[in-house]
Design a protein around this motif. Structure first.
Motif, PDB file in Angstrom:
ATOM      1  N   VAL A  69      -4.707 -12.736  -3.483  1.00 44.96           N
ATOM      2  CA  VAL A  69      -4.788 -11.286  -3.646  1.00 44.96           C
ATOM      3  C   VAL A  69      -3.975 -10.658  -2.521  1.00 44.96           C
ATOM      4  O   VAL A  69      -4.117 -11.025  -1.356  1.00 44.96           O
ATOM      5  CB  VAL A  69      -6.245 -10.790  -3.585  1.00 44.96           C
ATOM      6  N   VAL A  70      -3.103  -9.722  -2.886  1.00 45.75           N
ATOM      7  CA  VAL A  70      -2.213  -9.080  -1.920  1.00 45.75           C
ATOM      8  C   VAL A  70      -2.450  -7.576  -1.945  1.00 45.75           C
ATOM      9  O   VAL A  70      -2.441  -6.954  -3.019  1.00 45.75           O
ATOM     10  CB  VAL A  70      -0.732  -9.375  -2.249  1.00 45.75           C
ATOM     11  N   ASP A  71      -2.671  -6.979  -0.788  1.00 47.16           N
ATOM     12  CA  ASP A  71      -2.736  -5.524  -0.693  1.00 47.16           C
ATOM     13  C   ASP A  71      -1.431  -4.959  -1.242  1.00 47.16           C
ATOM     14  O   ASP A  71      -0.342  -5.372  -0.835  1.00 47.16           O
ATOM     15  CB  ASP A  71      -2.922  -5.094   0.765  1.00 47.16           C
ATOM     16  N   ALA A  72      -1.532  -4.023  -2.183  1.00 49.81           N
ATOM     17  CA  ALA A  72      -0.330  -3.603  -2.918  1.00 49.81           C
ATOM     18  C   ALA A  72       0.121  -2.182  -2.622  1.00 49.81           C
ATOM     19  O   ALA A  72       1.020  -1.682  -3.290  1.00 49.81           O
ATOM     20  CB  ALA A  72      -0.559  -3.759  -4.417  1.00 49.81           C
ATOM     21  N   ALA A  73      -0.471  -1.524  -1.633  1.00 50.90           N
ATOM     22  CA  ALA A  73      -0.061  -0.148  -1.352  1.00 50.90           C
ATOM     23  C   ALA A  73       1.419  -0.073  -0.989  1.00 50.90           C
ATOM     24  O   ALA A  73       2.171   0.746  -1.525  1.00 50.90           O
ATOM     25  CB  ALA A  73      -0.922   0.435  -0.244  1.00 50.90           C
ATOM     26  N   SER A  74       1.861  -0.942  -0.085  1.00 52.73           N
ATOM     27  CA  SER A  74       3.269  -0.910   0.299  1.00 52.73           C
ATOM     28  C   SER A  74       4.153  -1.657  -0.693  1.00 52.73           C
ATOM     29  O   SER A  74       5.351  -1.389  -0.797  1.00 52.73           O
ATOM     30  CB  SER A  74       3.460  -1.483   1.704  1.00 52.73           C
ATOM     31  N   ILE A  75       3.574  -2.607  -1.453  1.00 58.41           N
ATOM     32  CA  ILE A  75       4.349  -3.315  -2.472  1.00 58.41           C
ATOM     33  C   ILE A  75       4.890  -2.323  -3.496  1.00 58.41           C
ATOM     34  O   ILE A  75       6.043  -2.424  -3.939  1.00 58.41           O
ATOM     35  CB  ILE A  75       3.488  -4.386  -3.167  1.00 58.41           C
ATOM     36  N   THR A  76       4.080  -1.359  -3.884  1.00 61.91           N
ATOM     37  CA  THR A  76       4.528  -0.373  -4.876  1.00 61.91           C
ATOM     38  C   THR A  76       5.772   0.355  -4.399  1.00 61.91           C
ATOM     39  O   THR A  76       6.745   0.505  -5.147  1.00 61.91           O
ATOM     40  CB  THR A  76       3.399   0.625  -5.163  1.00 61.91           C
ATOM     41  N   THR A  77       5.774   0.784  -3.156  1.00 63.93           N
ATOM     42  CA  THR A  77       6.934   1.487  -2.615  1.00 63.93           C
ATOM     43  C   THR A  77       8.135   0.565  -2.489  1.00 63.93           C
ATOM     44  O   THR A  77       9.259   0.934  -2.846  1.00 63.93           O
ATOM     45  CB  THR A  77       6.583   2.081  -1.239  1.00 63.93           C
ATOM     46  N   LEU A  78       7.915  -0.650  -2.001  1.00 64.61           N
ATOM     47  CA  LEU A  78       9.015  -1.604  -1.822  1.00 64.61           C
ATOM     48  C   LEU A  78       9.671  -1.970  -3.147  1.00 64.61           C
ATOM     49  O   LEU A  78      10.898  -1.965  -3.278  1.00 64.61           O
ATOM     50  CB  LEU A  78       8.491  -2.875  -1.151  1.00 64.61           C
TER      51      LEU A  78
ATOM     52  N   MET B 121      -7.594 -19.860  -2.394  1.00 61.99           N
ATOM     53  CA  MET B 121      -6.717 -18.717  -2.608  1.00 61.99           C
ATOM     54  C   MET B 121      -6.524 -17.992  -1.287  1.00 61.99           C
ATOM     55  O   MET B 121      -7.316 -18.136  -0.363  1.00 61.99           O
ATOM     56  CB  MET B 121      -7.299 -17.798  -3.676  1.00 61.99           C
ATOM     57  N   ARG B 122      -5.426 -17.235  -1.235  1.00 65.13           N
ATOM     58  CA  ARG B 122      -5.052 -16.599   0.037  1.00 65.13           C
ATOM     59  C   ARG B 122      -5.150 -15.081  -0.090  1.00 65.13           C
ATOM     60  O   ARG B 122      -4.723 -14.499  -1.089  1.00 65.13           O
ATOM     61  CB  ARG B 122      -3.623 -17.009   0.406  1.00 65.13           C
ATOM     62  N   MET B 123      -5.727 -14.458   0.923  1.00 69.94           N
ATOM     63  CA  MET B 123      -5.899 -13.009   0.971  1.00 69.94           C
ATOM     64  C   MET B 123      -4.899 -12.422   1.963  1.00 69.94           C
ATOM     65  O   MET B 123      -4.861 -12.841   3.130  1.00 69.94           O
ATOM     66  CB  MET B 123      -7.319 -12.652   1.389  1.00 69.94           C
ATOM     67  N   ILE B 124      -4.092 -11.471   1.507  1.00 66.75           N
ATOM     68  CA  ILE B 124      -3.075 -10.842   2.355  1.00 66.75           C
ATOM     69  C   ILE B 124      -3.381  -9.361   2.457  1.00 66.75           C
ATOM     70  O   ILE B 124      -3.379  -8.639   1.448  1.00 66.75           O
ATOM     71  CB  ILE B 124      -1.662 -11.032   1.760  1.00 66.75           C
ATOM     72  N   ASP B 125      -3.665  -8.891   3.664  1.00 58.32           N
ATOM     73  CA  ASP B 125      -3.935  -7.470   3.821  1.00 58.32           C
ATOM     74  C   ASP B 125      -2.696  -6.733   4.307  1.00 58.32           C
ATOM     75  O   ASP B 125      -1.661  -7.329   4.581  1.00 58.32           O
ATOM     76  CB  ASP B 125      -5.145  -7.225   4.721  1.00 58.32           C
ATOM     77  N   ALA B 126      -2.797  -5.420   4.403  1.00 62.44           N
ATOM     78  CA  ALA B 126      -1.632  -4.594   4.711  1.00 62.44           C
ATOM     79  C   ALA B 126      -1.013  -4.961   6.052  1.00 62.44           C
ATOM     80  O   ALA B 126       0.214  -4.896   6.217  1.00 62.44           O
ATOM     81  CB  ALA B 126      -2.029  -3.118   4.695  1.00 62.44           C
ATOM     82  N   ALA B 127      -1.817  -5.349   7.015  1.00 63.76           N
ATOM     83  CA  ALA B 127      -1.295  -5.677   8.343  1.00 63.76           C
ATOM     84  C   ALA B 127      -0.422  -6.928   8.321  1.00 63.76           C
ATOM     85  O   ALA B 127       0.429  -7.118   9.190  1.00 63.76           O
ATOM     86  CB  ALA B 127      -2.447  -5.853   9.327  1.00 63.76           C
ATOM     87  N   ASP B 128      -0.641  -7.811   7.341  1.00 59.69           N
ATOM     88  CA  ASP B 128       0.151  -9.045   7.251  1.00 59.69           C
ATOM     89  C   ASP B 128       1.550  -8.812   6.690  1.00 59.69           C
ATOM     90  O   ASP B 128       2.471  -9.591   6.950  1.00 59.69           O
ATOM     91  CB  ASP B 128      -0.543 -10.060   6.329  1.00 59.69           C
ATOM     92  N   LEU B 129       1.718  -7.770   5.891  1.00 58.77           N
ATOM     93  CA  LEU B 129       2.919  -7.645   5.067  1.00 58.77           C
ATOM     94  C   LEU B 129       4.230  -7.502   5.835  1.00 58.77           C
ATOM     95  O   LEU B 129       5.244  -8.077   5.423  1.00 58.77           O
ATOM     96  CB  LEU B 129       2.753  -6.479   4.086  1.00 58.77           C
TER      97      LEU B 129
END
Length: 319
Positions: A92-101, A1-9
């Motif tokens: 798993v993807v960091d979702a802080a900015s996903i919510t806004t997008l 599985m792949r981990m995506i943090d906020a810096a990757d987005l």
């Protein structure tokens, strides 16, 4: 599985990606292809808590959930995505900015469905925070914007908003000091406020617009648009049926369920303008997060971005 943090987005998602994901999610819900549920609990008198919003979309090949929790004034978000065919964890993807997008993209798609994309517009933005900024960015991708005005109660914030959006979008964005100065004579009103339970505007404040998009009231105790904004509208689109019972604004409006149309249903037909105005109301739904997160994971795999790790779970075969 792949981990995506906020810096990757930033390297993995564009505004066009978010708009495409919003359309896919809306269409899946309207077609009855989304199975979803939510759970929330809190402690310390609400100062800490957890909310989990899950959805399965077999037609899109995924299921999963967005989880966020708030503790000591901070909020943490993550989307967990699984493959529908065999349950394998995808990432798993960091979702802080996903919510806004996804919120901005969904609202922009809603405006496009009501207003169309063939006529220039003057836009009033009510609110000047991150959600309002993302909203104007998304709107600029689907509607030719001639100019924008921004109103919020904080003078400094609306000045910063105007300068930033003017530079970024190459549009005349004018800060104004009253709500009516923002909304008089505009074509589209986009509201994204944090009013702490107080109504921000009434029908008379937006009656001259063709379309009103409101994203600020997502729970029964939150308010943004008065109930008469919806009662006087000729057409109301919502992103999910849950909005009728979960938005404080729609609870006050107390309209019959048949008064509302799902966004995905409207996307299947040409844009239709109505008098006196139309409204798009969004509270967000889990499929919006998960479809966008799945897209990000696919892009990350294509470009080798993020960290791959062994799944922190194993499959138990039932005998």
């Amino acid at each position: 599985m792949r981990m995506i943090d906020a810096a990757d987005l930033p390297d993995l998602v564009t505004q066009e990606d978010a708009l495409a994901a919003a359309r896919d999610a809306a269409s899946a819900r309207a077609a009855g292809e989304v199975i979803d549920g939510r759970v929330q609990f809190d402690w310390a008198n609400g100062e800490s808590g957890v909310r989990i919003m899950g959805a399965a979309m077999p037609s899109l090949g995924i299921f999963g959930y967005k989880q966020f929790h708030w503790i000591d004034g901070g909020v943490w978000y993550a989307c967990h995505i699984f493959r529908a065919s065999d349950g394998a964890p995808l990432g798993v993807v960091d979702a802080a900015s996903i919510t806004t997008l996804r919120t901005a993209a969904t609202a922009a798609v809603g405006v496009e469905a009501l207003y169309g994309s063939d006529r220039k517009a003057v836009v009033a933005v009510i609110g000047s925070g991150a959600e309002a900024q993302a909203g104007l960015r998304a709107l600029a991708r689907v509607v030719p914007i001639r100019a924008a005005r921004v109103y919020s109660r904080n003078t400094v914030n609306r000045e910063i908003f105007a300068t930033r959006m003017n530079d970024e979008l190459a549009l005349p964005v004018i800060p104004v000091d009253t709500l009516r100065k923002a909304t008089d004579g505009v074509d589209i009103v986009y509201s994204a406020t944090q009013s702490n339970g107080s109504v921000v505007y009434h029908a008379d404040d937006v009656a001259g617009a063709a379309v009103v998009a409101t994203i600020g009231s997502t729970s029964p105790d939150q308010r943004e648009a008065a109930g008469d904004v919806f009662a006087r509208a000729s057409r109301i689109l919502i992103d999910t049926e849950d909005a009728i019972a979960e938005s404080g604004d729609l609870i006050e409006a107390a309209l019959a369920p048949e008064s509302f149309e799902l966004l995905g249903t409207a996307l299947a037909a040409p844009a239709r303008r109505t008098e006196p105005y139309s409204v798009f109301k969004s509270i967000g739904s889990p499929e919006q997060d998960l479809v966008l997160a799945a897209h990000i994971l696919r892009r990350a795999e294509e470009h080798g971005v993020g960290r791959t790790v062994a799944p922190a779970m194993s499959r138990k075969q039932n005998l």
